[in-house]
Design a protein around this motif. Structure first.
Motif, PDB file in Angstrom:
ATOM      1  N   LEU A  38       0.823  -1.214   0.000  1.00 28.15           N
ATOM      2  CA  LEU A  38       0.000   0.000   0.000  1.00 28.15           C
ATOM      3  C   LEU A  38       0.857   1.264   0.000  1.00 28.15           C
ATOM      4  CD1 LEU A  38      -2.832  -1.012   2.512  1.00 28.15           C
ATOM      5  CD2 LEU A  38      -2.882  -1.126   0.008  1.00 28.15           C
ATOM      6  N   GLN A  59      -4.235   6.752   3.354  1.00 29.68           N
ATOM      7  CA  GLN A  59      -3.207   6.016   4.101  1.00 29.68           C
ATOM      8  C   GLN A  59      -3.507   6.013   5.590  1.00 29.68           C
ATOM      9  OE1 GLN A  59       0.402   8.046   2.214  1.00 29.68           O
ATOM     10  NE2 GLN A  59       1.156   5.959   2.502  1.00 29.68           N
ATOM     11  N   ASN A  81      -6.330   5.786   7.032  1.00 29.31           N
ATOM     12  CA  ASN A  81      -7.289   4.719   7.341  1.00 29.31           C
ATOM     13  C   ASN A  81      -6.540   3.442   7.719  1.00 29.31           C
ATOM     14  OD1 ASN A  81      -9.398   6.420   6.604  1.00 29.31           O
ATOM     15  ND2 ASN A  81      -9.475   5.646   4.505  1.00 29.31           N
ATOM     16  N   TYR A  82      -5.567   3.084   6.892  1.00 28.50           N
ATOM     17  CA  TYR A  82      -4.789   1.857   7.099  1.00 28.50           C
ATOM     18  C   TYR A  82      -3.935   1.958   8.358  1.00 28.50           C
ATOM     19  CZ  TYR A  82      -0.924  -1.445   6.350  1.00 28.50           C
ATOM     20  OH  TYR A  82       0.036  -2.421   6.501  1.00 28.50           O
ATOM     21  N   ASP A  86      -5.974   1.865  11.505  1.00 29.75           N
ATOM     22  CA  ASP A  86      -6.547   0.528  11.671  1.00 29.75           C
ATOM     23  C   ASP A  86      -5.516  -0.424  12.260  1.00 29.75           C
ATOM     24  OD1 ASP A  86      -8.793  -1.005  11.577  1.00 29.75           O
ATOM     25  OD2 ASP A  86      -8.870  -1.230   9.406  1.00 29.75           O
ATOM     26  N   CYS A  87      -4.271  -0.316  11.813  1.00 30.87           N
ATOM     27  CA  CYS A  87      -3.186  -1.145  12.360  1.00 30.87           C
ATOM     28  C   CYS A  87      -2.998  -0.867  13.856  1.00 30.87           C
ATOM     29  CB  CYS A  87      -1.871  -0.866  11.617  1.00 30.87           C
ATOM     30  SG  CYS A  87      -1.788  -1.528   9.938  1.00 30.87           S
ATOM     31  N   THR A 135      -7.336   0.745   1.117  1.00 28.07           N
ATOM     32  CA  THR A 135      -6.907   1.128   2.469  1.00 28.07           C
ATOM     33  C   THR A 135      -8.065   1.207   3.466  1.00 28.07           C
ATOM     34  OG1 THR A 135      -7.096   3.493   1.899  1.00 28.07           O
ATOM     35  CG2 THR A 135      -4.946   2.453   1.575  1.00 28.07           C
ATOM     36  N   ARG A 175     -10.005  -1.061   4.940  1.00 26.71           N
ATOM     37  CA  ARG A 175     -10.026  -2.015   6.058  1.00 26.71           C
ATOM     38  C   ARG A 175      -8.741  -2.816   6.064  1.00 26.71           C
ATOM     39  NH1 ARG A 175     -15.274  -1.893   4.342  1.00 26.71           N
ATOM     40  NH2 ARG A 175     -16.847  -1.429   5.936  1.00 26.71           N
ATOM     41  N   LEU A 176      -8.214  -3.024   7.253  1.00 31.74           N
ATOM     42  CA  LEU A 176      -6.998  -3.806   7.421  1.00 31.74           C
ATOM     43  C   LEU A 176      -7.254  -5.268   7.079  1.00 31.74           C
ATOM     44  CD1 LEU A 176      -4.070  -4.178   8.518  1.00 31.74           C
ATOM     45  CD2 LEU A 176      -5.125  -4.555  10.776  1.00 31.74           C
TER      46      LEU A 176
END
Length: 484
Positions: free
Chosen positions: A368, A400, A402-403, A406-407, A473, A475-476
């Motif tokens: 990503l 980015q 969002n990702y 989420d992490c 990006t 949802r994980l």
């Protein structure tokens, strides 16, 4: 050692967006590290005459921080004011460490955290590290022979010396890209003579700029009106991917518009020849300007093409490859940045002693465009293949986030310490990116540009619609990652 949950390197829009998203997620234990002595990034650093954005301002802004813009393509002073507004509104000034120039970064497996070593501010520790230094932060000046011999004034466009009065001086601008295209029309009326050194010409389209009246600016203060305008501009610009990737017929039509623009504004046939690219439009960054060509037609402006390029420098000026000597008072290096191979300028050492330079030995790559195997809890904002040639880079940055968030949330919810992408997931993603890239004008348009790394791979751009990246990006995919 000062320790935080999250460290952010860089305080431009990428760093600001990361910080604000952390605050919105209830994460307050973070610090921004800024190498300069001021907060703000690109639009506080790039203050050259004529500096302006080349994406419509309502789109080139953070979705959650609207602004009553004075014109469609905002100039640097207004972009600076907008940046400072964002910083102050979200109270970020107290969360930044200025003059914290990062020397090296390493993962401490025992402590399960990153150690960030700076030149003057010591060492910082953090569970998560977000690099937001940006791809356009390392200026490049080509190593011409005699570079240090020139006795006049010289500086890169990224570090404009406003104490120097260029009026009535003999000036050279080296480079003909986006920055040069803004500097040339601004300087040309005021200098004795302007020499423009162009390695390759760029395609130029008219700049459809306009000022917003009092009523229009009043409307921009209402979020529904602002969002509607952003939506209209976004979809207008998003369709350009069809030309860049899917339709050479569409590209030819746009190229014809550019040729007509050149013909209208440059009556001299020889100058038109020098300014006509020999590659497909879009292969290099397209310049939007209605003032560049008229400036190049001025009697006090001389364009030097590849055959009259720089051979060497001496105390008095530039010796061209065809034997001319040009006496100069000022040389402006509008020669760009190390935007691909040098996207992260400091050494990074991950798990098992893996170095980022070794991992990127062939070419920069990331899942990503954001995360890397063997580099747990490290996220790169505007990393490899996240550039966007048709719309706002801020849309990609927000995607980015969002990702990244989420992490971080996933680890917190599961009581874990680290997350890293699996090698096979990163490899599959990277192979997909470069397979899709073969269909784009950036790879097959017949030019060499800063979009490409030394390997020839296009590293700067995402080969598709920006909404496609946003979907990736949202949802994980935990199956693509190792959590521990």
């Amino acid at each position: 050692m000062q320790t935080y949950q999250v460290l952010i390197i860089g305080s431009g829009f990428g760093g600001q967006c990361a910080a604000i998203n952390l605050l919105k997620a209830g994460i307050t234990d973070f610090r921004l590290l800024e190498r300069r002595d001021f907060f703000g990034g690109t639009w506080c650093q790039n203050t050259y005459p004529g500096a302006a954005v080349d994406v419509p301002s309502p789109l080139y802004s953070l979705s959650f921080a609207s602004w009553r813009w004075t014109q469609m393509f905002a100039e640097q002073p207004e972009l600076h004011r907008y940046t400072q507004y964002v910083v102050d509104y979200y109270q970020l000034r107290d969360r930044v460490e200025l003059q914290a120039d990062v020397e090296r970064v390493q993962w401490d497996e025992t402590a399960r955290q990153w150690q960030v070593h700076t030149r003057e501010k010591g060492t910082f520790g953090a569970q998560f590290l977000i690099n937001a230094s940006g791809p356009l932060s390392q200026p490049v000046i080509p190593p011409f022979e005699g570079l240090q011999r020139f006795a006049g004034k010289s500086f890169h466009s990224n570090a404009w010396d406003h104490a120097y009065d260029y009026r009535h001086k003999r000036v050279a601008i080296v480079g003909s890209g986006a920055s040069a295209a803004q500097i040339i029309p601004t300087l040309a009326p005021d200098v004795e003579h302007l020499h423009v050194f162009q390695r390759t010409p760029h395609w130029v389209l008219p700049r459809a700029d306009r000022s917003f009246g009092r009523f229009q600016r009043w409307l921009l203060g209402f979020k529904p009106a602002y969002k509607l305008l952003r939506w209209m501009i976004y979809w207008q610009f998003e369709t350009r991917v069809i030309a860049f990737k899917y339709s050479r017929t569409a590209l030819r039509l746009v190229q014809q518009q550019a040729l007509k623009h050149l013909e209208r504004q440059v009556p001299d046939a020889e100058l038109r020849r020098q300014l006509t690219p020999d590659y497909t439009i879009g292969c290099k960054r397209v310049i939007l300007s209605s003032t560049l060509y008229p400036a190049l037609c001025r009697p006090n402006v001389t364009l030097h093409g590849r055959e009259q390029g720089i051979g060497a420098l001496d105390e008095r000026g530039i010796l061209t490859q065809d034997g001319q000597h040009i006496d100069l008072d000022l040389i402006v290096w509008a020669t760009g940045y190390d935007a691909t191979d040098g996207v992260i300028s400091y050494p990074v050492q991950g798990r098992h002693g893996t170095s980022l330079s070794a991992f990127w030995a062939q070419y920069p790559r990331a899942y990503l465009g954001t995360s890397l195997p063997d580099f747990p809890n490290l996220f790169i904002v505007t990393g490899p293949n996240t550039g966007i040639g048709h719309t706002s880079a801020l849309f990609i940055i927000e995607s980015q986030m969002n990702y990244i968030l989420d992490c971080i949330r996933t680890l917190k919810d599961q009581g874990l310490r680290s997350i890293e992408v699996r090698k096979e997931a990163e490899n599959a993603y990277t192979q997909m990116i470069h397979r899709e890239m073969q269909r784009t004008v950036w790879q097959s348009g017949g030019c060499h540009s800063w979009y490409q790394s030394k390997s020839g791979h296009v590293i700067a751009m995402f080969p598709g619609f920006s909404f496609s990246y946003h979907q990736l990006t949202r949802r994980l995919k935990t199956a693509d990652h190792i959590l521990s």
